[in-house]
Design a protein around this motif. Structure first.
Motif, PDB file in Angstrom:
ATOM      1  N   SER A  63     -12.143  71.958  -4.538  1.00 12.27           N
ATOM      2  CA  SER A  63     -10.811  72.120  -5.114  1.00 12.27           C
ATOM      3  C   SER A  63     -10.873  72.673  -6.529  1.00 12.27           C
ATOM      4  O   SER A  63     -11.859  72.494  -7.246  1.00 12.27           O
ATOM      5  N   ASP A  64      -9.832  73.390  -6.910  1.00 14.47           N
ATOM      6  CA  ASP A  64      -9.625  73.812  -8.290  1.00 14.47           C
ATOM      7  C   ASP A  64      -8.125  74.013  -8.471  1.00 14.47           C
ATOM      8  O   ASP A  64      -7.362  73.914  -7.507  1.00 14.47           O
ATOM      9  N   PRO A  65      -7.668  74.278  -9.696  1.00 12.96           N
ATOM     10  CA  PRO A  65      -6.206  74.376  -9.917  1.00 12.96           C
ATOM     11  C   PRO A  65      -5.508  75.393  -9.021  1.00 12.96           C
ATOM     12  O   PRO A  65      -4.351  75.195  -8.642  1.00 12.96           O
ATOM     13  N   GLY A  66      -6.194  76.462  -8.656  1.00 11.79           N
ATOM     14  CA  GLY A  66      -5.580  77.458  -7.784  1.00 11.79           C
ATOM     15  C   GLY A  66      -5.797  77.197  -6.309  1.00 11.79           C
ATOM     16  O   GLY A  66      -5.282  77.940  -5.456  1.00 11.79           O
ATOM     17  N   HIS A  67      -6.554  76.177  -6.012  1.00 12.05           N
ATOM     18  CA  HIS A  67      -6.877  75.855  -4.617  1.00 12.05           C
ATOM     19  C   HIS A  67      -6.885  74.329  -4.462  1.00 12.05           C
ATOM     20  O   HIS A  67      -7.929  73.694  -4.356  1.00 12.05           O
ATOM     21  N   PRO A  68      -5.706  73.713  -4.455  1.00 10.91           N
ATOM     22  CA  PRO A  68      -5.644  72.245  -4.349  1.00 10.91           C
ATOM     23  C   PRO A  68      -5.939  71.764  -2.932  1.00 10.91           C
ATOM     24  O   PRO A  68      -5.636  72.440  -1.948  1.00 10.91           O
ATOM     25  N   ILE A  69      -6.550  70.608  -2.849  1.00 11.17           N
ATOM     26  CA  ILE A  69      -6.745  69.920  -1.571  1.00 11.17           C
ATOM     27  C   ILE A  69      -5.981  68.606  -1.679  1.00 11.17           C
ATOM     28  O   ILE A  69      -6.317  67.753  -2.504  1.00 11.17           O
ATOM     29  N   ASP A  70      -4.938  68.481  -0.889  1.00 14.98           N
ATOM     30  CA  ASP A  70      -3.984  67.400  -1.078  1.00 14.98           C
ATOM     31  C   ASP A  70      -3.768  66.577   0.185  1.00 14.98           C
ATOM     32  O   ASP A  70      -3.726  67.116   1.297  1.00 14.98           O
ATOM     33  N   TYR A  71      -3.601  65.273  -0.016  1.00 15.21           N
ATOM     34  CA  TYR A  71      -3.034  64.428   1.026  1.00 15.21           C
ATOM     35  C   TYR A  71      -1.575  64.837   1.172  1.00 15.21           C
ATOM     36  O   TYR A  71      -0.840  64.936   0.187  1.00 15.21           O
ATOM     37  N   VAL A  72      -1.140  65.106   2.397  1.00 15.18           N
ATOM     38  CA  VAL A  72       0.228  65.558   2.630  1.00 15.18           C
ATOM     39  C   VAL A  72       1.118  64.403   3.038  1.00 15.18           C
ATOM     40  O   VAL A  72       2.122  64.098   2.393  1.00 15.18           O
ATOM     41  N   SER A  73       0.758  63.737   4.147  1.00 17.93           N
ATOM     42  CA  SER A  73       1.583  62.643   4.648  1.00 17.93           C
ATOM     43  C   SER A  73       0.850  61.925   5.759  1.00 17.93           C
ATOM     44  O   SER A  73      -0.192  62.380   6.241  1.00 17.93           O
ATOM     45  N   SER A  74       1.433  60.806   6.175  1.00 16.71           N
ATOM     46  CA  SER A  74       0.959  60.075   7.342  1.00 16.71           C
ATOM     47  C   SER A  74       2.093  59.988   8.345  1.00 16.71           C
ATOM     48  O   SER A  74       3.270  60.015   7.969  1.00 16.71           O
ATOM     49  N   ALA A  75       1.734  59.882   9.618  1.00 13.99           N
ATOM     50  CA  ALA A  75       2.760  59.860  10.651  1.00 13.99           C
ATOM     51  C   ALA A  75       2.312  58.990  11.810  1.00 13.99           C
ATOM     52  O   ALA A  75       1.132  58.915  12.134  1.00 13.99           O
ATOM     53  N   VAL A  76       3.279  58.315  12.426  1.00 13.35           N
ATOM     54  CA  VAL A  76       3.017  57.566  13.651  1.00 13.35           C
ATOM     55  C   VAL A  76       3.678  58.241  14.843  1.00 13.35           C
ATOM     56  O   VAL A  76       3.375  57.917  15.990  1.00 13.35           O
ATOM     57  N   ARG A  77       4.572  59.189  14.556  1.00 15.14           N
ATOM     58  CA  ARG A  77       5.222  59.955  15.618  1.00 15.14           C
ATOM     59  C   ARG A  77       5.220  61.423  15.226  1.00 15.14           C
ATOM     60  O   ARG A  77       5.181  61.773  14.047  1.00 15.14           O
ATOM     61  N   MET A  78       5.306  62.288  16.226  1.00 17.96           N
ATOM     62  CA  MET A  78       5.243  63.715  15.957  1.00 17.96           C
ATOM     63  C   MET A  78       6.426  64.200  15.125  1.00 17.96           C
ATOM     64  O   MET A  78       6.292  65.162  14.364  1.00 17.96           O
ATOM     65  N   ASP A  79       7.567  63.551  15.232  1.00 17.82           N
ATOM     66  CA  ASP A  79       8.697  64.006  14.422  1.00 17.82           C
ATOM     67  C   ASP A  79       8.539  63.628  12.956  1.00 17.82           C
ATOM     68  O   ASP A  79       9.337  64.026  12.114  1.00 17.82           O
TER      69      ASP A  79
END
Length: 275
Positions: free
Chosen positions: A73-89
């Motif tokens: 990772s670097d400032p121009g290429h972040p690696i981020d946790y987006v979200s968690s889900a238990v259902r596809m929606d």
């Protein structure tokens, strides 16, 4: 379980051998064992053993370095946790190529993902001592290039709705490029792993098997499990990539190669030069 790091990561040092530059300082045989652990086993096989599937994916240094850059990772290429889900929606939009990691509880899945992301200090990966701790699908975005999904473990202490959750994901996630099925390198394929294989085969999902914890297995046991699993793949599967990937999250064996394969299957290494 993988969670976003809550600050203080900037000064965190990468583990030894997490970067290729560290591996390249090793003497040649040790370097090969770290990058291509499957090849290390070849010398101990009986004459005439078919090893064609040992070298199907054998990238050169340039490809390994390009793949590593995606996981750094670097400032121009972040690696981020987006979200968690238990259902596809609840899942994030399928905007990028995606890979998912699935396996039995306590197979070392979160430890492996932590090793893959060891060059991304803004993402904290917590590894629970309690099997079955991951109860949701956890989505991680690697820059603008791909998404990696940590799936709940199956078997012991799996979430009650595990089957529904995973089946829906595999059937509906049209941006899924490859499923990485993790198998314990010490105990080999178990009954629950066979069920996972049957599910992937039924849905026509392309997948690859990854043998974890190879640092804990004796050479003889590892050879036995590798040969048995390769024979199983050859005789019983259609959608599984013939080459196994061996990894140790402790010693970083196979981690660099696996990063490169992820980059390749997500379309981020259009050509892979042989080493």
């Amino acid at each position: 379980m993988l969670l976003p790091r809550a600050g203080g990561a900037a000064g965190r040092a990468s583990p030894p051998l997490a970067a290729l530059s560290q591996v390249l300082r090793l003497e040649r045989s040790r370097r090969t064992a770290i990058v291509f652990p499957l090849q290390k086993l070849e010398r101990y096989l009986a004459p005439g053993t078919d090893t064609a599937s040992f070298r199907l994916f054998q990238p050169g240094l340039a490809a390994l370095q390009r793949a590593e850059a995606l996981f750094r990772s670097d400032p121009g290429h972040p690696i981020d946790y987006v979200s968690s889900a238990v259902r596809m929606d609840h899942a994030p939009p399928p905007a990028l190529p995606e890979v998912c990691f699935i396996g039995r509880s306590n197979v070392g899945k979160s430890s492996l993902i932590r090793a893959l992301f060891s060059l991304a200090p803004e993402v904290e990966i917590r590894v629970s001592k309690t099997p079955g701790h991951t109860k949701k699908m956890n989505f991680f975005k690697v820059g603008k290039y791909f998404t990696l999904v940590d799936m709940p473990g199956y078997g012991y202490r799996a979430p009650q709705d595990f089957v529904e959750m995973v089946e829906a994901y595999l059937q509906e996630r049209h941006n899924l490029k490859r499923t990485f099925l993790l198998v314990d390198g010490v105990v080999g394929l178990q009954k629950t792993d066979h069920i996972a294989v049957e599910m992937l085969e039924e849905f026509g999902i392309p997948y690859v098997m990854v043998l974890t914890k190879i640092d804990r297995a004796s050479r003889g046991l590892l050879l036995k499990n590798v040969l048995e699993i390769q024979e199983f793949v050859k005789e019983n599967t259609q959608g599984c990539f013939p080459q196994l990937f061996l990894v140790s999250s402790v010693e970083f064996s196979g981690v660099h190669l696996l990063r490169c394969f992820v980059a390749h299957v997500t379309g981020n290494l259009p050509t892979v030069e042989a080493s």
